[in-house]
Design an enzyme around this catalytic site. Sequence first.
Site, short mmCIF file in Angstrom:
data_model
loop_
_atom_site.label_atom_id
_atom_site.label_comp_id
_atom_site.label_asym_id
_atom_site.label_seq_id
_atom_site.Cartn_x
_atom_site.Cartn_y
_atom_site.Cartn_z
N TYR A 52 14.68 -3.91 1.64
CA TYR A 52 13.64 -4.94 1.71
C TYR A 52 14.02 -6.19 0.91
O TYR A 52 13.14 -6.95 0.52
CB TYR A 52 12.31 -4.38 1.20
CG TYR A 52 11.46 -3.71 2.26
CD1 TYR A 52 11.18 -4.32 3.48
CD2 TYR A 52 10.86 -2.47 2.01
CE1 TYR A 52 10.36 -3.72 4.43
CE2 TYR A 52 10.04 -1.85 2.96
CZ TYR A 52 9.80 -2.49 4.16
OH TYR A 52 8.98 -1.90 5.10
N PHE A 60 4.41 -8.55 -3.63
CA PHE A 60 4.24 -7.13 -3.28
C PHE A 60 5.55 -6.35 -3.26
O PHE A 60 5.57 -5.16 -2.95
CB PHE A 60 3.53 -7.00 -1.92
CG PHE A 60 4.20 -7.69 -0.76
CD1 PHE A 60 5.26 -7.09 -0.08
CD2 PHE A 60 3.78 -8.95 -0.34
CE1 PHE A 60 5.89 -7.72 0.99
CE2 PHE A 60 4.41 -9.59 0.74
CZ PHE A 60 5.47 -8.97 1.39
N ARG A 88 7.70 -4.60 18.22
CA ARG A 88 6.79 -5.35 17.34
C ARG A 88 5.38 -5.37 17.96
O ARG A 88 4.38 -5.27 17.26
CB ARG A 88 7.29 -6.78 17.13
CG ARG A 88 8.59 -6.89 16.35
CD ARG A 88 8.46 -6.49 14.90
NE ARG A 88 7.51 -7.29 14.16
CZ ARG A 88 7.36 -7.23 12.83
NH1 ARG A 88 8.11 -6.42 12.10
NH2 ARG A 88 6.47 -7.96 12.22
N THR A 94 0.82 -6.62 10.86
CA THR A 94 1.15 -6.00 9.58
C THR A 94 -0.07 -5.35 8.93
O THR A 94 0.01 -4.24 8.40
CB THR A 94 1.74 -7.07 8.63
OG1 THR A 94 2.84 -7.72 9.28
CG2 THR A 94 2.21 -6.46 7.33
N ARG A 105 -0.24 0.60 14.48
CA ARG A 105 -0.88 0.34 13.18
C ARG A 105 -2.40 0.40 13.28
O ARG A 105 -3.07 0.81 12.32
CB ARG A 105 -0.39 -1.00 12.64
CG ARG A 105 1.03 -0.88 12.06
CD ARG A 105 1.66 -2.19 11.78
NE ARG A 105 2.84 -2.08 10.91
CZ ARG A 105 3.66 -3.08 10.64
NH1 ARG A 105 3.44 -4.28 11.17
NH2 ARG A 105 4.70 -2.91 9.84
N GLU A 129 19.73 -3.68 10.05
CA GLU A 129 18.95 -2.50 9.62
C GLU A 129 19.50 -1.21 10.23
O GLU A 129 19.47 -0.16 9.58
CB GLU A 129 17.47 -2.72 9.99
CG GLU A 129 16.85 -3.86 9.18
CD GLU A 129 15.38 -4.10 9.48
OE1 GLU A 129 14.84 -3.46 10.41
OE2 GLU A 129 14.78 -4.91 8.77
N1 UDP Z 1 3.25 -5.77 2.72
C1 UDP Z 1 2.35 -5.57 1.71
N2 UDP Z 1 1.51 -6.58 1.36
C2 UDP Z 1 1.52 -7.79 1.99
C3 UDP Z 1 2.46 -8.00 3.02
C4 UDP Z 1 3.31 -6.97 3.37
O1 UDP Z 1 2.29 -4.49 1.13
O2 UDP Z 1 0.72 -8.67 1.64
C5 UDP Z 1 4.17 -4.70 3.09
C6 UDP Z 1 3.77 -4.03 4.40
O3 UDP Z 1 3.99 -2.64 4.27
C7 UDP Z 1 4.75 -4.63 5.39
C8 UDP Z 1 5.99 -4.82 4.53
O4 UDP Z 1 5.48 -5.21 3.25
O5 UDP Z 1 4.95 -3.75 6.50
C9 UDP Z 1 6.95 -5.87 5.01
O6 UDP Z 1 6.25 -7.09 5.20
P1 UDP Z 1 6.47 -7.95 6.50
O7 UDP Z 1 5.79 -9.26 6.29
O8 UDP Z 1 7.92 -7.97 6.85
O9 UDP Z 1 5.62 -7.15 7.62
P2 UDP Z 1 6.09 -6.30 8.87
O10 UDP Z 1 7.37 -6.92 9.40
O11 UDP Z 1 6.29 -4.90 8.39
O12 UDP Z 1 4.95 -6.41 9.84
MG MG Z 2 9.11 -7.44 8.43
#
Ligand code: UDP
Ligand code: MG
Length: 136
Positions: A52, A60, A88, A94, A105, A129
């Site tokens: 990450y 976060f 996606r 998210t 989700r 990845e």
């Molecule tokens: N996340 C979080 N708090 C936030 C934003 C993201 O805990 O405010 C976590 C969440 O588990 C997310 C991951 O960080 O899946 C990666 O963030 P990203 O913005 O890349 O979201 P994703 O691609 O997973 O939708």
């Molecule tokens: Mg992401």
Amino acid sequence: MSNIERTLSIIKPDAVERNLEDDIKKIFIDNGFKISKLKKVKLEKSEAEKFYKVHETKPFYNDLCLYLSSGPIVVMIIEKDNAVLDNRELMGATNPKEAKDGTLRKKFGISIDKNSVHGSDSIENAKIEIDFFFKD
Ligand code: UDP
Ligand code: MG
């Protein structure tokens, strides 16, 4: 025209813990994905930090890396036409509260951090990845 892509999907600790692995795999298959590789692993925190790294400046980041390394995860290479974007879409937003009906989700996510699945967000990141977990 066929445009077969590969992308990386992760069933995160909250979903593995609730025994959702088979349900989630079935949804991928029902949506036209082939699961071409799969393994169950438990990351060290340092490995989650590397995975990450793109988020390292985010508030976060530390909790996210603690969380991803908190228990077993199921890592999969999934493939189909337009796999990156279609995954996606199937995952949903998210934040599960904002995810559309029918998305993973929305169905399974508990909160913005415990949102059950990860999916690569671009073809380029999918390659990075996939290599992270499956480079032999
Ligand atoms: N996340 C979080 N708090 C936030 C934003 C993201 O805990 O405010 C976590 C969440 O588990 C997310 C991951 O960080 O899946 C990666 O963030 P990203 O913005 O890349 O979201 P994703 O691609 O997973 O939708
Ligand atoms: Mg992401």
